[in-house]
Design a protein around this motif. Sequence first.
Motif, PDB file in Angstrom:
ATOM      1  N   GLU A  11       0.874  -1.332  -0.133  1.00 33.86           N
ATOM      2  CA  GLU A  11      -0.072  -0.002   0.292  1.00 33.86           C
ATOM      3  C   GLU A  11       0.768   1.293  -0.064  1.00 33.86           C
ATOM      4  O   GLU A  11       0.273   2.287  -0.010  1.00 33.86           O
ATOM      5  N   THR A  41      -0.902  -8.151  -2.543  1.00 33.66           N
ATOM      6  CA  THR A  41      -1.554  -7.348  -1.579  1.00 33.66           C
ATOM      7  C   THR A  41      -1.174  -7.577  -0.120  1.00 33.66           C
ATOM      8  O   THR A  41      -1.206  -6.643   0.626  1.00 33.66           O
ATOM      9  N   GLY A  60     -10.557  -8.909   4.157  1.00 31.75           N
ATOM     10  CA  GLY A  60     -11.908  -8.751   4.013  1.00 31.75           C
ATOM     11  C   GLY A  60     -12.580  -9.640   2.890  1.00 31.75           C
ATOM     12  O   GLY A  60     -13.395 -10.160   2.928  1.00 31.75           O
ATOM     13  N   ARG A 117      -4.479   0.465  -1.314  1.00 36.15           N
ATOM     14  CA  ARG A 117      -4.912   1.341  -0.385  1.00 36.15           C
ATOM     15  C   ARG A 117      -6.531   1.419  -0.297  1.00 36.15           C
ATOM     16  O   ARG A 117      -6.917   1.459   0.829  1.00 36.15           O
ATOM     17  N   ALA A 135     -11.066  -4.612  -4.138  1.00 37.06           N
ATOM     18  CA  ALA A 135     -10.574  -5.972  -4.068  1.00 37.06           C
ATOM     19  C   ALA A 135     -10.716  -6.841  -5.004  1.00 37.06           C
ATOM     20  O   ALA A 135      -9.969  -7.799  -5.544  1.00 37.06           O
ATOM     21  N   LYS A 179     -14.435  -0.538  -1.052  1.00 38.18           N
ATOM     22  CA  LYS A 179     -13.380  -1.554  -0.779  1.00 38.18           C
ATOM     23  C   LYS A 179     -13.463  -2.914  -1.325  1.00 38.18           C
ATOM     24  O   LYS A 179     -12.662  -3.604  -1.843  1.00 38.18           O
ATOM     25  N   GLY A 236      -3.008  -9.080   5.075  1.00 41.57           N
ATOM     26  CA  GLY A 236      -3.629  -8.174   5.942  1.00 41.57           C
ATOM     27  C   GLY A 236      -4.799  -7.176   4.859  1.00 41.57           C
ATOM     28  O   GLY A 236      -5.971  -7.134   5.428  1.00 41.57           O
ATOM     29  N   ASN A 237      -4.238  -6.808   3.896  1.00 38.26           N
ATOM     30  CA  ASN A 237      -5.065  -6.034   2.806  1.00 38.26           C
ATOM     31  C   ASN A 237      -6.340  -6.855   2.091  1.00 38.26           C
ATOM     32  O   ASN A 237      -7.362  -6.389   1.909  1.00 38.26           O
ATOM     33  N   MET A 274      -8.303  -1.058  -0.806  1.00 35.61           N
ATOM     34  CA  MET A 274      -9.026  -2.296   0.004  1.00 35.61           C
ATOM     35  C   MET A 274      -9.119  -2.174   1.360  1.00 35.61           C
ATOM     36  O   MET A 274     -10.051  -3.343   1.815  1.00 35.61           O
ATOM     37  N   THR A 275      -8.818  -1.228   1.948  1.00 33.63           N
ATOM     38  CA  THR A 275      -9.029  -0.954   3.203  1.00 33.63           C
ATOM     39  C   THR A 275      -9.729   0.334   3.382  1.00 33.63           C
ATOM     40  O   THR A 275      -9.664   1.169   4.443  1.00 33.63           O
ATOM     41  N   HIS A 276     -10.548   0.792   2.564  1.00 36.17           N
ATOM     42  CA  HIS A 276     -10.955   2.075   2.516  1.00 36.17           C
ATOM     43  C   HIS A 276     -12.418   1.929   3.629  1.00 36.17           C
ATOM     44  O   HIS A 276     -13.196   0.884   3.668  1.00 36.17           O
ATOM     45  N   THR A 304       1.849  -8.623   5.846  1.00 35.69           N
ATOM     46  CA  THR A 304       2.314  -7.318   5.284  1.00 35.69           C
ATOM     47  C   THR A 304       2.517  -7.152   3.740  1.00 35.69           C
ATOM     48  O   THR A 304       2.271  -6.337   3.243  1.00 35.69           O
TER      49      THR A 304
END
Length: 577
Positions: free
Chosen positions: A437, A480, A487, A448, A462, A458, A483-484, A450-452, A526
């Motif tokens: 990100e 990615t 979801g 970035r 993704a 989001k 973590g990203n 993907m965690t909006h 990460t």
Amino acid sequence: MRKKFSKKKGPRVFLILLRGKRKVALTQWHYLMYLFFFFIAASEVNSVLIIMHGFFSPQHRATFKFELEDEEKRKKLCEGIFKVLEKDITTSCQVTCLEALRILSRDKKILVPVTTKENMQMLIRLAKLDNSEDILEDVADFPVIVESLKCLCNIVFNSQMAQKLSLELNLAAMLCNLLRKCKDQQVISDIKCFDLRLLFLLSLLQTDIRSQLRYELQGLPLLTQALESAFSIKWADEYEAAIDHNGPPLSPQETDCAIEALKALFNVTVDSWNVHSESDSHQFRVMAAVLRYCLLTMGPTEDKTEELHSNAVNLLSNVPVSCLDVLISPLAQDEIAQEATTLDEPPQEAETGQDESREEEANLKYNTMVYNGMNMEAIRVLLDFMEKRIDKGSCYREGLTPVLSLLTECSRAHRNIRKFIKDQVLPPLRDVTNRPEVGSTVRNKLVRLMTHVDLGVKQIAAEFLFVLCKERVDSLLKYTGYGNAAGLLAARGLLAGGRGDHWYSDDEDTDTEEYKSAKPNINLITGHLEEPMPNPIDEMTEEQKEYEAMKLVNMLDKLSRCSLHYITLDSDGLERR
């Protein structure tokens, strides 16, 4: 003090003041109404014309807010204007009265008493919508037609009664008939523009008109022809328009016409995901070809170009995905030869450094728009448009999700488009020292998102990256990080790995040597390479080690005395107690 006029001399003196271009406030309704109806009763149309010019001068054309205490006076003024329009008056007087009516019709509250069937029919007659002639010949009538259409746009938009009367009077059919008359006449672009705007408003506010336009009035081919006419398209093949990259940009009138046609077509095709007939497929392919031309066309300004492309993207979202292959086209023989020369042979030495840099820049630009013998210019424009919308940093749901959704569906259905987009968005990884990100590439920006905070943004960001990775979990995590992507994977039941439901071609090994050498040390959470952390036990004394060991034993003993709930993952990657 306000000067008083006698009943006999007042109108004449006030008229002289108007002729002398004395400024009169728009809110001076008392004396305006007295003068207006005085001259209507006396059938002095020229005097009425002077009053309209005095009170509705160019400074008032941008008026959108009105005084509440003058509401009743404005209603009476509207009624008076319709009485004037009933008379046999000159064209200039008609235009002036219609301009005044257009300004007044911006106020929703005054339209209730004036929105009658007779008044709507009068505006329809002035707009030549009930004219049975094949073409529009009398140029002197064009300003009246334009102003009448503007008034109808305001009245239909602001009045529910006018919307119902439009259905009763079959206004959509009349507008389509007028559009057929002027589709090949460039001189009446204003008429075409407001005709299309009124069709857009009707199809937006009355859902019944959408189906009428689509099936009964053949609105899809008609509006596509109007869009084609705005661009002055020349066809190189059945579904390929000839592109002149060195041609001038569209004029403001052509751009406005094209935008109104795009918006009307969006309403007509809003429920057109499934194509059921060959003729429908042909119409959508023609429309997709016109939209490809639209994406490669520039407007008079940067803002107008973005607005044009935004409406084209919205309309492409309604096109059945099976017809979107028209967005890419095979290269001609001379273009294939150029591609082979550009890609396989080193460029010849230029005479000067400036010429060499220009050649390299042109070759780079050309190479980024060609893939596997296909012209990808339109897809490149969509990617640039997507990146601009990301960089804006706001209104993602309205501005970004349509283009992301379009690119996702194109990538899922068309292999060449997916592979080209992946090359542009997810090139082979070389530098894995930074988090996915972090950075300014398109990949970094999408990760970035993907965690909006907006759930819709989001999910579609993704989903787009997941499709580019052929819906393979391990490939997505490579670009990615876990973590990203958590979801998306949790929503799809893929936390334990695997792949999605859609079938894609066999995988290709795109890992670079740099990535392969760094892969064992990459943190999967990460998604980047971390320097090895020092072992804290190495710096402990024996007493410290013994203390930490006993501390761990006590913690385990405490856990064993508690009521534990063991959670495992089933075959679908879902939690199970």
